[in-house]
Design a protein around this motif. Sequence first.
Motif, PDB file in Angstrom:
ATOM      1  N   UNK A   1       0.855  -1.196   0.000  1.00  0.00           N
ATOM      2  CA  UNK A   1       0.000   0.000   0.000  1.00  0.00           C
ATOM      3  C   UNK A   1       0.886   1.240   0.000  1.00  0.00           C
ATOM      4  N   UNK A   2       0.685   2.124  -0.961  1.00  0.00           N
ATOM      5  CA  UNK A   2       1.477   3.345  -1.046  1.00  0.00           C
ATOM      6  C   UNK A   2       0.568   4.540  -1.302  1.00  0.00           C
ATOM      7  N   UNK A   3       0.959   5.672  -0.743  1.00  0.00           N
ATOM      8  CA  UNK A   3       0.258   6.918  -1.050  1.00  0.00           C
ATOM      9  C   UNK A   3       0.853   7.430  -2.359  1.00  0.00           C
ATOM     10  N   UNK A   4       0.032   7.526  -3.388  1.00  0.00           N
ATOM     11  CA  UNK A   4       0.557   7.804  -4.724  1.00  0.00           C
ATOM     12  C   UNK A   4      -0.083   9.048  -5.322  1.00  0.00           C
ATOM     13  N   UNK A   5       0.686   9.716  -6.178  1.00  0.00           N
ATOM     14  CA  UNK A   5       0.182  10.890  -6.861  1.00  0.00           C
ATOM     15  C   UNK A   5       1.288  11.890  -7.130  1.00  0.00           C
ATOM     16  N   UNK A   6       1.050  12.852  -8.033  1.00  0.00           N
ATOM     17  CA  UNK A   6       2.081  13.816  -8.413  1.00  0.00           C
ATOM     18  C   UNK A   6       2.303  14.931  -7.400  1.00  0.00           C
ATOM     19  N   UNK A   7       1.402  15.102  -6.445  1.00  0.00           N
ATOM     20  CA  UNK A   7       1.565  16.173  -5.467  1.00  0.00           C
ATOM     21  C   UNK A   7       0.963  15.735  -4.142  1.00  0.00           C
ATOM     22  N   UNK A   8       1.084  16.589  -3.132  1.00  0.00           N
ATOM     23  CA  UNK A   8       0.644  16.235  -1.780  1.00  0.00           C
ATOM     24  C   UNK A   8      -0.848  15.948  -1.717  1.00  0.00           C
ATOM     25  N   UNK A   9      -1.653  16.744  -2.445  1.00  0.00           N
ATOM     26  CA  UNK A   9      -3.095  16.537  -2.417  1.00  0.00           C
ATOM     27  C   UNK A   9      -3.463  15.194  -3.045  1.00  0.00           C
TER      28      UNK A   9
ATOM     29  N   UNK B   1      -1.578  12.552  -3.264  1.00  0.00           N
ATOM     30  CA  UNK B   1      -1.127  11.482  -2.365  1.00  0.00           C
ATOM     31  C   UNK B   1      -2.065  11.338  -1.175  1.00  0.00           C
ATOM     32  N   UNK B   2      -2.659  12.447  -0.779  1.00  0.00           N
ATOM     33  CA  UNK B   2      -3.614  12.365   0.324  1.00  0.00           C
ATOM     34  C   UNK B   2      -4.883  11.642  -0.121  1.00  0.00           C
ATOM     35  N   UNK B   3      -5.275  11.849  -1.365  1.00  0.00           N
ATOM     36  CA  UNK B   3      -6.522  11.277  -1.866  1.00  0.00           C
ATOM     37  C   UNK B   3      -6.394   9.811  -2.269  1.00  0.00           C
ATOM     38  N   UNK B   4      -5.178   9.355  -2.534  1.00  0.00           N
ATOM     39  CA  UNK B   4      -4.993   8.037  -3.143  1.00  0.00           C
ATOM     40  C   UNK B   4      -4.126   7.114  -2.293  1.00  0.00           C
ATOM     41  N   UNK B   5      -4.595   5.887  -2.135  1.00  0.00           N
ATOM     42  CA  UNK B   5      -3.770   4.793  -1.640  1.00  0.00           C
ATOM     43  C   UNK B   5      -3.809   3.708  -2.711  1.00  0.00           C
ATOM     44  N   UNK B   6      -2.657   3.394  -3.256  1.00  0.00           N
ATOM     45  CA  UNK B   6      -2.568   2.368  -4.296  1.00  0.00           C
ATOM     46  C   UNK B   6      -2.221   1.030  -3.660  1.00  0.00           C
ATOM     47  N   UNK B   7      -3.029   0.009  -3.951  1.00  0.00           N
ATOM     48  CA  UNK B   7      -2.814  -1.335  -3.416  1.00  0.00           C
ATOM     49  C   UNK B   7      -2.355  -2.242  -4.548  1.00  0.00           C
ATOM     50  N   UNK B   8      -1.264  -2.941  -4.337  1.00  0.00           N
ATOM     51  CA  UNK B   8      -0.710  -3.829  -5.349  1.00  0.00           C
ATOM     52  C   UNK B   8      -0.422  -5.196  -4.740  1.00  0.00           C
ATOM     53  N   UNK B   9      -0.993  -6.244  -5.334  1.00  0.00           N
ATOM     54  CA  UNK B   9      -0.736  -7.609  -4.859  1.00  0.00           C
ATOM     55  C   UNK B   9       0.761  -7.872  -4.964  1.00  0.00           C
ATOM     56  N   UNK B  10       1.335  -8.405  -3.897  1.00  0.00           N
ATOM     57  CA  UNK B  10       2.779  -8.598  -3.848  1.00  0.00           C
ATOM     58  C   UNK B  10       3.247  -9.639  -4.855  1.00  0.00           C
ATOM     59  N   UNK B  11       4.510  -9.488  -5.260  1.00  0.00           N
ATOM     60  CA  UNK B  11       5.102 -10.347  -6.275  1.00  0.00           C
ATOM     61  C   UNK B  11       5.057 -11.822  -5.853  1.00  0.00           C
ATOM     62  N   UNK B  12       4.706 -12.663  -6.798  1.00  0.00           N
ATOM     63  CA  UNK B  12       4.677 -14.095  -6.565  1.00  0.00           C
ATOM     64  C   UNK B  12       3.321 -14.654  -6.203  1.00  0.00           C
ATOM     65  N   UNK B  13       2.359 -13.775  -5.857  1.00  0.00           N
ATOM     66  CA  UNK B  13       1.038 -14.266  -5.485  1.00  0.00           C
ATOM     67  C   UNK B  13       0.244 -14.659  -6.722  1.00  0.00           C
ATOM     68  N   UNK B  14       0.303 -13.817  -7.749  1.00  0.00           N
ATOM     69  CA  UNK B  14      -0.368 -14.091  -9.017  1.00  0.00           C
ATOM     70  C   UNK B  14       0.689 -14.417 -10.063  1.00  0.00           C
ATOM     71  N   UNK B  15       0.574 -15.584 -10.673  1.00  0.00           N
ATOM     72  CA  UNK B  15       1.575 -15.994 -11.670  1.00  0.00           C
ATOM     73  C   UNK B  15       0.934 -16.130 -13.048  1.00  0.00           C
TER      74      UNK B  15
END
Length: 271
Positions: free
Chosen positions: A247-255, A257-271
């Motif tokens: 889970x990471x706060x993502x975006x081009x600026x502070x606002x 990043x505040x609005x977005x949390x990006x969730x990415x399935x960890x490597x190796x779970x989906x093949x």
Amino acid sequence: MLHPFDPGYVAEPFLTLCSDYPDATVYPADQFRVEWGPIFHRGRLDGSARVLVIGQDPAQHETVIRRILVGEAGRRVQGLLAKLGITESYVCINTYLYSVYGSVKAATARKPELVGYRNRWFEALFESRNIEVVFALGQAADAAWQAFRATPQGQAVQVSYAAVTHPTQPESSAAGDKTKLADATKKLLRNWNAGLQAVHPGLTHPDTPTPPVLYGDTWAVGDRVPIPERDYPAGLPAWMRENDGWATRSGPDALAKRRNITIKVTRGVVT
């Protein structure tokens, strides 16, 4: 295969605490990410806890999982508890219900409504009279404990107490500098050793009686302990429990990043 889980807030006084909590009128939106909601605890709420851990505020992983201290800091805390022989009998709450945005003003930290609600959690947790040890992680957590201790209810509590360095302070202070990280880690582990030695005599009911094995100058095998599945809500995928960084706060600026949390399935779970 059975999967134990945390049933949630099924009994009083926690039902009321989780339905009657402070909002943005108490936690200002310019200091807290109130838009992501409050996150309350992790661990035992059935009166069986022997150790209380006070954290600071929830980060993005906690925001998704709705439990506190579930990332790297949580695994380090589990290792600290394990050195006391505590594997199940603990409960964790935070100084702040919401994730801090920037920094917290001193006046906000002292707000009677903020402090009063948090003290209601302390009062609820000490109703069982079973907690024997309290750890505060960082200065804000220590201040939270001292505010409770100043109340009549807090003055009646008799426990062993240690204010210790926050588990991820080395990474925060080092800012990517490996030499600074090594030095800060060494200082943290010495601080934790002092904390262990201070509270160990006061813990008379560990899950597994064990002499405290102190830390070395850097993290060693066994110092980080997985968080038990029973601490999480039902159905949480294993990769969220076992890994960090998804889970990471993502975006081009502070606002953004505040609005977005990006969730990415960890490597190796989906093949």
